[in-house]
Motif scaffolding. Structure first.
Motif, PDB file in Angstrom:
ATOM      1  N   UNK A 173      12.130  -1.338  -6.716  1.00 14.05           N
ATOM      2  CA  UNK A 173      12.510   0.065  -6.475  1.00 14.05           C
ATOM      3  C   UNK A 173      11.322   0.983  -6.712  1.00 14.05           C
ATOM      4  N   UNK A 174      10.571   0.699  -7.769  1.00 19.69           N
ATOM      5  CA  UNK A 174       9.392   1.517  -8.075  1.00 19.69           C
ATOM      6  C   UNK A 174       8.329   1.357  -6.984  1.00 19.69           C
ATOM      7  N   UNK A 175       8.117   0.124  -6.551  1.00 20.10           N
ATOM      8  CA  UNK A 175       7.129  -0.149  -5.497  1.00 20.10           C
ATOM      9  C   UNK A 175       7.531   0.551  -4.197  1.00 20.10           C
ATOM     10  N   UNK A 176       8.814   0.474  -3.852  1.00 21.02           N
ATOM     11  CA  UNK A 176       9.322   1.123  -2.648  1.00 21.02           C
ATOM     12  C   UNK A 176       9.111   2.634  -2.720  1.00 21.02           C
ATOM     13  N   UNK A 177       9.445   3.238  -3.860  1.00 26.24           N
ATOM     14  CA  UNK A 177       9.283   4.689  -4.030  1.00 26.24           C
ATOM     15  C   UNK A 177       7.815   5.092  -3.875  1.00 26.24           C
ATOM     16  N   UNK A 178       6.920   4.309  -4.465  1.00 27.91           N
ATOM     17  CA  UNK A 178       5.491   4.592  -4.366  1.00 27.91           C
ATOM     18  C   UNK A 178       5.014   4.454  -2.917  1.00 27.91           C
ATOM     19  N   UNK A 179       5.464   3.400  -2.243  1.00 24.92           N
ATOM     20  CA  UNK A 179       5.068   3.180  -0.849  1.00 24.92           C
ATOM     21  C   UNK A 179       5.571   4.313   0.041  1.00 24.92           C
ATOM     22  N   UNK A 180       6.751   4.829  -0.241  1.00 25.61           N
ATOM     23  CA  UNK A 180       7.319   5.900   0.579  1.00 25.61           C
ATOM     24  C   UNK A 180       6.603   7.230   0.366  1.00 25.61           C
ATOM     25  N   UNK A 181       5.835   7.364  -0.691  1.00 23.88           N
ATOM     26  CA  UNK A 181       5.060   8.584  -0.920  1.00 23.88           C
ATOM     27  C   UNK A 181       3.755   8.599  -0.145  1.00 23.88           C
ATOM     28  N   UNK A 182       3.354   7.452   0.395  1.00 23.59           N
ATOM     29  CA  UNK A 182       2.123   7.376   1.188  1.00 23.59           C
ATOM     30  C   UNK A 182       2.314   8.162   2.484  1.00 23.59           C
ATOM     31  N   UNK A 183       1.334   8.978   2.813  1.00 21.52           N
ATOM     32  CA  UNK A 183       1.417   9.747   4.064  1.00 21.52           C
ATOM     33  C   UNK A 183       0.113   9.658   4.853  1.00 21.52           C
ATOM     34  N   UNK A 184      -0.666   8.621   4.580  1.00 22.90           N
ATOM     35  CA  UNK A 184      -1.953   8.458   5.250  1.00 22.90           C
ATOM     36  C   UNK A 184      -1.830   7.984   6.682  1.00 22.90           C
ATOM     37  N   UNK A 185      -2.963   7.833   7.367  1.00 27.61           N
ATOM     38  CA  UNK A 185      -2.984   7.487   8.789  1.00 27.61           C
ATOM     39  C   UNK A 185      -2.193   6.239   9.169  1.00 27.61           C
ATOM     40  N   UNK A 186      -2.092   5.257   8.294  1.00 24.33           N
ATOM     41  CA  UNK A 186      -1.337   4.044   8.632  1.00 24.33           C
ATOM     42  C   UNK A 186       0.140   4.350   8.823  1.00 24.33           C
ATOM     43  N   UNK A 187       0.636   5.418   8.224  1.00 23.35           N
ATOM     44  CA  UNK A 187       2.056   5.762   8.335  1.00 23.35           C
ATOM     45  C   UNK A 187       2.407   6.388   9.681  1.00 23.35           C
ATOM     46  N   UNK A 188       1.409   6.725  10.481  1.00 23.83           N
ATOM     47  CA  UNK A 188       1.630   7.376  11.772  1.00 23.83           C
ATOM     48  C   UNK A 188       1.687   6.370  12.910  1.00 23.83           C
ATOM     49  N   UNK A 189       1.338   5.120  12.649  1.00 19.89           N
ATOM     50  CA  UNK A 189       1.286   4.085  13.688  1.00 19.89           C
ATOM     51  C   UNK A 189       2.655   3.837  14.305  1.00 19.89           C
ATOM     52  N   UNK A 190       2.653   3.333  15.524  1.00 19.43           N
ATOM     53  CA  UNK A 190       3.900   3.049  16.235  1.00 19.43           C
ATOM     54  C   UNK A 190       4.819   2.153  15.416  1.00 19.43           C
ATOM     55  N   UNK A 191       4.313   1.064  14.891  1.00 19.40           N
ATOM     56  CA  UNK A 191       5.116   0.092  14.147  1.00 19.40           C
ATOM     57  C   UNK A 191       5.616   0.672  12.830  1.00 19.40           C
ATOM     58  N   UNK A 192       4.757   1.311  12.093  1.00 19.40           N
ATOM     59  CA  UNK A 192       5.074   1.782  10.754  1.00 19.40           C
ATOM     60  C   UNK A 192       5.942   3.037  10.765  1.00 19.40           C
ATOM     61  N   UNK A 193       5.699   3.934  11.695  1.00 20.90           N
ATOM     62  CA  UNK A 193       6.388   5.218  11.687  1.00 20.90           C
ATOM     63  C   UNK A 193       7.904   5.071  11.732  1.00 20.90           C
TER      64      UNK A 193
END
Length: 191
Positions: free
Chosen positions: A84-104
Motif C-alpha cells: 500500500x505504501x509503495x503504491x501510494x508513493x508510485x501514484x505520486x510520481x508525475x514525471x515524463x514516464x507517467x505520460x506514456x501511452x501504456x502508463x497513462x
C-alpha cells in the motif's frame, strides 16, 4: 525493471488495494482496466505476481473457503502494508514516464487516489506529449501527401482526429481539475 512490467505491477497493486483476488479474477479485472484490445496471458501475470510476492508488496494465501477437487486450493492475492505504501508513493510520481501511452491509462484508472496537483501535472504532461506528436504527424503527412494513397491518407486523418480528440478531452479534464464544480448529486439534501 522494464517500464511495461512496472505498469503491470502498478495495475495489480491498484486492483488489490481495494480487495483480495484470485489470479483468474485479477486477470479479468486487468483486461478490463487495460482495455479489451490488450491480451494478458497467465504467462505474463503470474511472473508479475511472483515478483510482487518476493518484494513483499503482496501476499499469496490459499483460499480455504474454496474446495477444488483433485487440485490444490486457489491462491488469493492481497496487498501488504508495504505494498500500500509503495503504491501510494508510485501514484505520486508525475514525471515524463507517467505520460506514456501504456502508463497513462493505468495511472488514470487510479486517479481518485492521487492529489489534485499530481493529477494536473500528469494531465498537462500527457497533453503536451500529444501536442508534440500532433505537430510531428502533421508535418510528416504534409511531406508524404503526394506519395500516400487514399487509404493511407484516411488512416492518417483518423489518427490525427483521435489524438486531437484526446487533447480536447485532456484540456477539459485539466480545466475541471483546476476549477472543480460541485456535483449536483453530492449537494447536501440531494436524494
Amino acid at each position: 525493471m522494464a517500464r511495461r512490467g512496472a505498469t503491470l505491477e502498478l495495475a495489480v497493486m491498484g486492483l488489490l488495494h481495494d480487495t483480495p483476488m484470485h489470479g483468474y479474477e485479477l486477470r479479468k479485472e486487468l483486461i478490463s482496466l487495460l482495455g479489451l484490445g490488450r491480451v494478458l496471458s497467465y504467462g505474463t501475470l503470474y511472473p508479475c505476481l511472483k515478483t510482487l510476492v518476493r518484494a513483499g508488496l503482496i501476499e499469496a494465501d490459499e483460499d480455504r473457503d474454496v474446495e477444488v477437487r483433485g487440485r490444490r486450493n486457489r491462491i488469493v492475492y492481497h496487498l501488504t502494508a508495504a505494498g500500500k505504501e509503495h503504491f501510494a508513493t508510485a501514484m505520486e510520481d508525475s514525471g515524463p514516464a507517467t505520460w506514456d501511452d501504456e502508463t497513462f491509462s493505468v495511472r488514470f484508472a487510479f486517479f481518485g487516489r492521487t492529489e489534485s496537483a499530481v493529477r494536473v501535472r500528469i494531465l498537462e504532461g500527457r497533453r503536451s506529449r500529444l501536442q508534440e506528436r500532433l505537430e510531428h504527424v502533421r508535418e510528416a503527412n504534409q511531406r508524404g501527401r503526394d506519395r500516400a494513397d487514399a487509404y493511407t491518407r484516411e488512416l492518417q486523418r483518423h489518427g490525427l482526429e483521435s489524438v486531437e480528440r484526446e487533447v480536447r478531452w485532456l484540456t477539459d479534464l485539466i480545466e475541471r481539475e483546476r476549477n472543480p464544480r460541485p456535483d449536483p448529486a453530492e449537494r447536501p439534501g440531494s436524494p
